[in-house]
Scaffold this active site. Sequence first.
Site, PDB file in Angstrom:
ATOM      1  N   CYS A   1       0.822  -1.225   0.000  1.00  0.00           N
ATOM      2  CA  CYS A   1       0.000   0.000   0.000  1.00  0.00           C
ATOM      3  C   CYS A   1       0.851   1.269   0.000  1.00  0.00           C
ATOM      4  O   CYS A   1       0.359   2.354  -0.298  1.00  0.00           O
ATOM      5  CB  CYS A   1      -0.931   0.013   1.196  1.00  0.00           C
ATOM      6  SG  CYS A   1      -1.996  -1.424   1.245  1.00  0.00           S
TER       7      CYS A   1
ATOM      8  N   HIS B   1      -3.757   7.014   3.119  1.00  0.00           N
ATOM      9  CA  HIS B   1      -4.106   5.743   2.495  1.00  0.00           C
ATOM     10  C   HIS B   1      -5.489   5.342   2.981  1.00  0.00           C
ATOM     11  O   HIS B   1      -5.816   5.503   4.158  1.00  0.00           O
ATOM     12  CB  HIS B   1      -3.058   4.687   2.879  1.00  0.00           C
ATOM     13  CG  HIS B   1      -3.456   3.301   2.491  1.00  0.00           C
ATOM     14  ND1 HIS B   1      -3.913   2.989   1.230  1.00  0.00           N
ATOM     15  CD2 HIS B   1      -3.478   2.131   3.190  1.00  0.00           C
ATOM     16  CE1 HIS B   1      -4.195   1.702   1.169  1.00  0.00           C
ATOM     17  NE2 HIS B   1      -3.939   1.157   2.352  1.00  0.00           N
TER      18      HIS B   1
ATOM     19  N   ASN C   1     -10.376  -0.494  -0.019  1.00  0.00           N
ATOM     20  CA  ASN C   1      -8.914  -0.360   0.044  1.00  0.00           C
ATOM     21  C   ASN C   1      -8.333  -0.775  -1.308  1.00  0.00           C
ATOM     22  O   ASN C   1      -8.372  -1.952  -1.659  1.00  0.00           O
ATOM     23  CB  ASN C   1      -8.396  -1.249   1.176  1.00  0.00           C
ATOM     24  CG  ASN C   1      -6.882  -1.179   1.343  1.00  0.00           C
ATOM     25  OD1 ASN C   1      -6.174  -0.648   0.492  1.00  0.00           O
ATOM     26  ND2 ASN C   1      -6.390  -1.722   2.438  1.00  0.00           N
TER      27      ASN C   1
HETATM   28  O1  UT7 Z   1      -4.005  -1.494   3.611  1.00  0.00           O
HETATM   29  C1  UT7 Z   1      -3.017  -2.089   4.380  1.00  0.00           C
HETATM   30  C2  UT7 Z   1      -3.240  -1.944   5.801  1.00  0.00           C
HETATM   31  N1  UT7 Z   1      -4.420  -2.663   6.208  1.00  0.00           N
HETATM   32  C3  UT7 Z   1      -5.073  -2.216   7.236  1.00  0.00           C
HETATM   33  O2  UT7 Z   1      -4.706  -1.187   7.737  1.00  0.00           O
HETATM   34  C4  UT7 Z   1      -6.211  -3.026   7.796  1.00  0.00           C
HETATM   35  C5  UT7 Z   1      -6.175  -2.959   9.295  1.00  0.00           C
HETATM   36  N2  UT7 Z   1      -7.215  -3.703   9.953  1.00  0.00           N
HETATM   37  C6  UT7 Z   1      -8.528  -3.390   9.911  1.00  0.00           C
HETATM   38  O3  UT7 Z   1      -8.915  -2.503   9.191  1.00  0.00           O
HETATM   39  C7  UT7 Z   1      -9.488  -4.120  10.818  1.00  0.00           C
HETATM   40  O4  UT7 Z   1      -8.743  -4.911  11.728  1.00  0.00           O
HETATM   41  C8  UT7 Z   1     -10.494  -5.036  10.058  1.00  0.00           C
HETATM   42  C9  UT7 Z   1     -11.516  -4.167   9.337  1.00  0.00           C
HETATM   43  C10 UT7 Z   1      -9.770  -5.932   9.085  1.00  0.00           C
HETATM   44  C11 UT7 Z   1     -11.274  -5.906  11.037  1.00  0.00           C
HETATM   45  O5  UT7 Z   1     -11.916  -5.090  12.013  1.00  0.00           O
HETATM   46  P1  UT7 Z   1     -11.786  -5.447  13.564  1.00  0.00           P
HETATM   47  O6  UT7 Z   1     -12.591  -4.458  14.298  1.00  0.00           O
HETATM   48  O7  UT7 Z   1     -10.319  -5.501  13.865  1.00  0.00           O
HETATM   49  O8  UT7 Z   1     -12.493  -6.844  13.658  1.00  0.00           O
HETATM   50  P2  UT7 Z   1     -11.877  -8.259  14.137  1.00  0.00           P
HETATM   51  O9  UT7 Z   1     -10.898  -8.752  13.122  1.00  0.00           O
HETATM   52  O10 UT7 Z   1     -11.442  -8.124  15.542  1.00  0.00           O
HETATM   53  O11 UT7 Z   1     -13.163  -9.156  14.081  1.00  0.00           O
HETATM   54  C12 UT7 Z   1     -14.267  -8.954  14.965  1.00  0.00           C
HETATM   55  C13 UT7 Z   1     -15.328  -9.993  14.667  1.00  0.00           C
HETATM   56  C14 UT7 Z   1     -14.765 -11.417  14.614  1.00  0.00           C
HETATM   57  O12 UT7 Z   1     -15.732 -12.281  15.203  1.00  0.00           O
HETATM   58  P3  UT7 Z   1     -15.519 -12.818  16.705  1.00  0.00           P
HETATM   59  O13 UT7 Z   1     -14.225 -13.551  16.696  1.00  0.00           O
HETATM   60  O14 UT7 Z   1     -15.483 -11.577  17.565  1.00  0.00           O
HETATM   61  O15 UT7 Z   1     -16.723 -13.671  16.921  1.00  0.00           O
HETATM   62  C15 UT7 Z   1     -14.703 -11.717  13.142  1.00  0.00           C
HETATM   63  O16 UT7 Z   1     -14.811 -13.089  12.833  1.00  0.00           O
HETATM   64  O17 UT7 Z   1     -15.922  -9.756  13.392  1.00  0.00           O
HETATM   65  C16 UT7 Z   1     -15.902 -10.964  12.619  1.00  0.00           C
HETATM   66  N3  UT7 Z   1     -15.784 -10.617  11.207  1.00  0.00           N
HETATM   67  C17 UT7 Z   1     -16.838 -10.316  10.429  1.00  0.00           C
HETATM   68  N4  UT7 Z   1     -18.157 -10.265  10.695  1.00  0.00           N
HETATM   69  C18 UT7 Z   1     -18.956  -9.899   9.688  1.00  0.00           C
HETATM   70  C19 UT7 Z   1     -14.656 -10.503  10.478  1.00  0.00           C
HETATM   71  N5  UT7 Z   1     -14.959 -10.145   9.217  1.00  0.00           N
HETATM   72  C20 UT7 Z   1     -16.303 -10.017   9.168  1.00  0.00           C
HETATM   73  C21 UT7 Z   1     -17.199  -9.670   8.152  1.00  0.00           C
HETATM   74  N6  UT7 Z   1     -18.521  -9.607   8.452  1.00  0.00           N
HETATM   75  N7  UT7 Z   1     -16.804  -9.347   6.900  1.00  0.00           N
END
Ligand code: UT7
Length: 319
Positions: free
Chosen positions: A112, A246, A276
């Site tokens: 990125c 970004h 993204n």
């Molecule tokens: O571009 C390069 C750099 N990339 C980034 O900067 C990305 C950085 N990370 C993020 O933007 C965030 O961490 C994400 C958007 C990827 C995820 O958000 P989060 O608030 O960190 O969620 P999480 O990964 O902690 O997941 C929370 C819950 C999980 O369920 P449990 O374990 O709490 O039951 C996931 O399984 O949300 C669940 N989950 C979803 N639910 C519905 C993960 N993806 C989805 C989804 N829809 N698409």
Amino acid sequence: MYSRIVGTGSYLPEKVLTNKELESMVETSHEWIVERTGIHQRHIAAEDESASVLGAKAAERAIEAAGIDKNEIDMIIVATATSDRLFPSTACFVGKKLGLEGVAAFDVTAACAGFVYGMSIADQYIRTGNKKNILVIGTEVLSRILDWEDRTTCVLFGDGAGAVVMSASEEQGIMSTHVHADGSYVDLLYSPNIIRGQEEGCVRPKVFMKGNEVFKVAVRTLSSIVDETLTANNMTREDIDWLIPHQANIRIIQATAKKLQMPMEQVMVTVNEHGNTSSASIPLALDKAVRAGTIKRGETLLLETFGGGFAWASALLKL
Ligand code: UT7
């Protein structure tokens, strides 16, 4: 001698994929995606649209905006994580499409952060008097490397391309660029290539990301590079007209803006419309704002980005 952005361009594939449509593909919801990322929709490239197809279209628009003849371009730098082939470079494909024979062309791989890395290289070539007009392009067809059954990644990314023409100028444009990387994080965000992928038992393209961990380091690192950039130029946030971050996640963008005490009215946000798009996200946001007349000539812009590697970068410039 300085380097200055003299033209911007971008291209987005026609097909739009909404969060609602994703609900029928994986177990997710529009509400979850919006709340956690700010994304409402993303563009998806057609079968015959590769990174070079998107990149060449964005480049043509940037050249037109710059008001120069395409034959005045003397270097093409393409930032992409989704190159047309392992080799030759996607920049060579772009050069071919633009009919620019004999012009130096190469790709930059910094995930990125690739576009700002590319700008930093172009800046050095121009300031040393080596080149006069350089195309810097960020282009991605990330839809091709996503596992469309993995809800933790497929809802996040989109396709698109953005480009700038950077030219030699006696007027100050780029004030400074800052580039960093730390390979200790190579396993937190990556996509295996075909050869290694087979060795690792990854039978189809996939993006691996430990989202939570990436998020934390991204917020911390972006805040520090913003400080580093302002300090290097003896400036404060009051000197900045626009922050062009970004576009990975609205929460990361808001956290960086807050740290900088920058009101969101001065922050370019396109993640809602584009998702993204990795290396394409900054030039896409820049071109959109320039064409809408939101960002004007003479204003001071701070660009900052973070991605796989981890690699991160910033640029401070007067448009
Ligand atoms: O571009 C390069 C750099 N990339 C980034 O900067 C990305 C950085 N990370 C993020 O933007 C965030 O961490 C994400 C958007 C990827 C995820 O958000 P989060 O608030 O960190 O969620 P999480 O990964 O902690 O997941 C929370 C819950 C999980 O369920 P449990 O374990 O709490 O039951 C996931 O399984 O949300 C669940 N989950 C979803 N639910 C519905 C993960 N993806 C989805 C989804 N829809 N698409």
